[in-house]
Design an enzyme around this catalytic site. Structure first.
Site, PDB file in Angstrom:
ATOM      1  N   HIS A  67     -46.535  15.353 -25.968  1.00  0.00           N
ATOM      2  CA  HIS A  67     -47.917  15.075 -26.353  1.00  0.00           C
ATOM      3  C   HIS A  67     -48.890  15.772 -25.400  1.00  0.00           C
ATOM      4  O   HIS A  67     -49.841  16.429 -25.856  1.00  0.00           O
ATOM      5  CB  HIS A  67     -48.136  13.558 -26.345  1.00  0.00           C
ATOM      6  N   GLU A  68     -48.662  15.642 -24.094  1.00  0.00           N
ATOM      7  CA  GLU A  68     -49.591  16.227 -23.125  1.00  0.00           C
ATOM      8  C   GLU A  68     -49.484  17.748 -23.093  1.00  0.00           C
ATOM      9  O   GLU A  68     -50.500  18.446 -22.970  1.00  0.00           O
ATOM     10  CB  GLU A  68     -49.353  15.641 -21.730  1.00  0.00           C
ATOM     11  N   HIS A  85     -51.428  19.253 -25.901  1.00  0.00           N
ATOM     12  CA  HIS A  85     -52.864  19.349 -25.607  1.00  0.00           C
ATOM     13  C   HIS A  85     -53.199  20.698 -24.975  1.00  0.00           C
ATOM     14  O   HIS A  85     -54.259  21.282 -25.246  1.00  0.00           O
ATOM     15  CB  HIS A  85     -53.285  18.240 -24.642  1.00  0.00           C
ATOM     16  N   CYS A 142     -53.937   8.629 -29.103  1.00  0.00           N
ATOM     17  CA  CYS A 142     -54.454   9.637 -28.192  1.00  0.00           C
ATOM     18  C   CYS A 142     -55.807   9.184 -27.668  1.00  0.00           C
ATOM     19  O   CYS A 142     -56.638   8.678 -28.435  1.00  0.00           O
ATOM     20  CB  CYS A 142     -54.592  10.974 -28.920  1.00  0.00           C
ATOM     21  N   LEU A 143     -56.031   9.379 -26.376  1.00  0.00           N
ATOM     22  CA  LEU A 143     -57.304   8.990 -25.775  1.00  0.00           C
ATOM     23  C   LEU A 143     -58.465   9.803 -26.327  1.00  0.00           C
ATOM     24  O   LEU A 143     -59.618   9.378 -26.230  1.00  0.00           O
ATOM     25  CB  LEU A 143     -57.233   9.147 -24.255  1.00  0.00           C
ATOM     26  N   GLN A 149     -58.784  17.416 -21.886  1.00  0.00           N
ATOM     27  CA  GLN A 149     -59.403  16.179 -22.354  1.00  0.00           C
ATOM     28  C   GLN A 149     -60.598  15.769 -21.502  1.00  0.00           C
ATOM     29  O   GLN A 149     -61.398  14.938 -21.941  1.00  0.00           O
ATOM     30  CB  GLN A 149     -58.372  15.047 -22.380  1.00  0.00           C
ATOM     31  N   GLY A 181     -50.846   9.316 -20.199  1.00  0.00           N
ATOM     32  CA  GLY A 181     -50.923  10.738 -19.930  1.00  0.00           C
ATOM     33  C   GLY A 181     -52.345  11.223 -20.138  1.00  0.00           C
ATOM     34  O   GLY A 181     -53.121  10.611 -20.873  1.00  0.00           O
TER      35      GLY A 181
END
Length: 227
Positions: A164-165, A168, A122-123, A69, A64
C-alpha cells in the site's frame, strides 16, 4: 518567496502545525511518481521529517504513511502496526505486529502466486474502505534511513502495508486496485462487514474474491482468502 527546492519545501512543512496535514485524493502530488531519494535532504532534516511522519501516522491513526501524502514527492515511507486485533482476525489476516520501519526507495515483487483480499482504507481517502486483492507474500528491496540495503520477504498484513505505501510512491491509490462494488463507508464496514474476511461482503455486495492461488471466486464461499 516561493518554494523552489525539496529542502525548502520540507523546512516549510516542518515549521507548520503538527501533526502534519494529510492530503486527500485529488491533490496532484498523490498521482505522480515520487522522486528517488538521493540525499536531497540533510541528515538532520531527514530525521526530523521522518519523526514528523511517524507522529502524523500515529495521530491519524494509521499503520503507514508515504511522503507524498504530506506533499513531499520523495520515495520515503514509514510503517508501524501494533496489530491490536483479536486472535481470529490475526489468524485470518496474518496481522502480526510490525515494528516501526522506514522505507527508502522501496520496490516489491510477488513471491509465488498466492493472493489474499481484505478491506483496505487510506488516510488520503478518509471515511471509506474497499476490498483489495494483493499478493500475500512479497519481496521488498530498497534502503532504510541509514542507507542500509533492504532485501526481505513480508507475508500477511505486513506485506499488505508495504504494498500500500509503496504504491503511493508510484502515484497509485488502493482504489485503483479495489473491487469497486465493495466500496463501503467506514460506518457500513463497522455495521455490516467487520468479519475477519470479506466473504460475507462479497456474497452480499456481489464482487469476486481470489482463492489462495489467485483464481477468481464468486464470493459465495466461507472465506477463501483466509489461511
Amino acid at each position: 518567496m516561493p518554494t523552489t527546492t525539496l529542502s525548502e519545501l520540507v523546512d516549510e512543512l516542518l515549521s507548520g502545525t503538527r501533526p502534519l496535514p494529510i492530503l486527500s485524493a485529488g491533490v496532484p502530488v498523490l498521482r505522480r511518481p515520487a522522486l528517488p531519494y538521493e540525499g536531497q535532504l540533510a541528515a538532520d532534516q531527514l530525521d526530523r521529517l521522518l519523526t514528523a511522519m511517524r507522529e502524523t501516522m500515529h495521530s491519524a491513526p494509521g499503520v503507514g504513511l508515504a511522503a507524498p501524502q504530506i506533499g513531499v514527492p520523495l520515495r520515503l515511507a514509514v510503517i508501524e502496526d501494533p496489530a491490536e486485533v483479536t486472535a481470529e482476525v490475526r489468524e485470518a489476516r496474518g496481522r502480526v505486529p510490525q515494528p516501526y520501519r522506514v522505507l527508502v526507495n522501496p520496490r516489491y515483487e510477488p513471491v509465488g502466486d498466492g493472493r489474499a483480499a481484505f478491506f483496505e482504507g487510506c488516510l488520503s481517502i478518509p471515511g471509506w474502505q474497499a476490498v483489495v486483492g494483493r499478493p500475500d507474500r512479497i519481496r521488498l528491496r530498497g534502503q532504510d534511513e541509514t542507507g542500509r540495503e533492504l532485501d526481505e520477504e513480508f507475508t500477511g498484513w505486513p506485506a499488505r502495508i508495504v504494498q500500500h505505501e509503496t504504491d503511493h510512491l508510484d502515484g497509485v491509490l488502493y482504489l485503483d486496485l479495489a473491487e469497486t462494488r465493495s466500496l463501503s463507508s467506514a460506518e457500513a464496514v463497522s455495521d455490516y462487514w467487520s468479519q475477519p474476511t470479506p466473504a460475507t461482503a462479497a456474497h452480499s455486495l456481489g464482487f469476486p474474491l481470489p482463492d489462495a492461488t489467485g483464481a477468481a471466486d464468486d464470493g459465495g464461499g466461507t472465506g477463501a482468502t483466509a489461511p
